[in-house]
Enzyme design. Structure first.
Site, short mmCIF file in Angstrom:
data_model
loop_
_atom_site.label_atom_id
_atom_site.label_comp_id
_atom_site.label_asym_id
_atom_site.label_seq_id
_atom_site.Cartn_x
_atom_site.Cartn_y
_atom_site.Cartn_z
CG ASP A 26 -0.29 -0.49 2.49
OD1 ASP A 26 0.94 -0.35 2.61
OD2 ASP A 26 -1.00 -1.02 3.37
CG ASN B 91 -8.25 -1.87 12.20
OD1 ASN B 91 -7.31 -2.53 11.75
ND2 ASN B 91 -8.77 -0.85 11.56
CG HIS C 167 -5.42 -2.67 8.94
ND1 HIS C 167 -5.41 -1.30 9.07
CD2 HIS C 167 -4.15 -3.06 9.25
CE1 HIS C 167 -4.22 -0.89 9.44
NE2 HIS C 167 -3.43 -1.94 9.54
CD GLU D 223 -8.26 0.59 7.95
OE1 GLU D 223 -8.15 -0.35 8.76
OE2 GLU D 223 -7.57 1.63 8.03
#
Ligand code: PGA
Length: 255
Positions: A67, A136, A138, A143
């Site tokens: 990313d 979280n 990801h 996400e």
């Protein structure tokens, strides 16, 4: 999933570095999927050490990072291009033309995401995909709520991610709100996945990833579907696994 639990973060990180070096030794032309984040800094240090010891070469490899932030140029000090040069590329023999990240500051981020997806496919897809684990759930910047078959695209960052990554920026408001990320479907096409997570901050999410239901609410849980996924943890990150002793029976001390 193969779950390898090591006594401490150093041993877990060395194990993950060893898996990458072994893959490069088996296939010098491996297409590597690379990750960023705090956890990977030590992993890259260990890979550089192995490279300097003559144990692994990237000369014939190709890499695609997961990313990049939308809006940051490759030279911006908080860009993942900059991170990769600083933590790995400047120190190993991976030729510049064989290292790929999405370009964050192009005029059309979604067109860049499409180009990147096509470039990965044209390279024959990822051979070994390295992953970190977001608190979280990801993977990349996929996400919670991401389609489990998504391709490379523009994603809006979750507040938790913006908070976690604000440590790298002067001010929290400087953290970009969007990123170009490989999709979950892109990641699942990799021949082999190695996910590294260490420290107490990852304990709850590691348990959800490995032992919880497969759900877009915890994108990393989709790795339960991958045929060749190794999860490398330290004791702290493994501390909430219900079946920890079973994994340790199968692979004592992460062996
Ligand atoms: P970290 O990031 O290694 O800095 O914890 C992991 C991630 O968010 O993927």
């Amino acid at each position: 999933m193969k779950i390898l639990i090591h006594p401490d973060a150093g041993a877990a990180t060395e194990c993950a570095a060893g898996l990458i070096a072994a893959r490069l030794a088996r296939d010098r032309r491996t297409v590597l999927g690379l990750a960023t984040g705090g956890t990977m800094e030590d992993l890259y240090r260990r890979l550089i050490r192995r490279h300097h010891a003559g144990e692994c070469s990237f000369a014939e490899a190709t890499s695609f990072n997961l990313d990049e932030y939308v809006g940051l140029s490759p030279t911006h000090p908080c860009s993942y291009w900059h991170y990769m040069r600083h933590h790995l590329f400047d120190h190993v023999d991976l030729p510049a033309g064989q290292a790929h990240l999405p370009r964050g500051n192009g005029p059309d981020p979604q067109a860049e995401a499409d180009r990147y997806e096509n470039a990965i496919a044209a390279a024959g897809d990822i051979g070994l995909q390295l992953l970190g684990l977001g608190p979280n759930g990801h993977i990349g910047f996929n996400e919670p709520g991401s389609s489990l078959s998504s391709l490379t695209r523009v994603k809006t960052l979750a507040r938790a991610t913006i908070e976690a990554n604000s440590r790298y920026f002067d001010r929290p408001e400087d953290v970009p709100r969007r990123a170009i990320t490989m999709g979950i479907g892109t990641i699942l096409r990799a021949q082999e996945v190695v996910l590294l997570a260490v420290g107490p901050r990852k304990a709850e999410v590691a348990a959800r990833m490995i032992e919880g239901p497969v759900t877009a609410f915890c994108p990393a849980s989709v790795l339960q579907f991958h045929r060749n996924c190794t999860v490398v943890l330290d004791a702290e990150a493994a501390s909430e696994l219900a079946l920890r002793s079973y994994y340790e029976d199968i692979h004592p001390s992460g062996s």
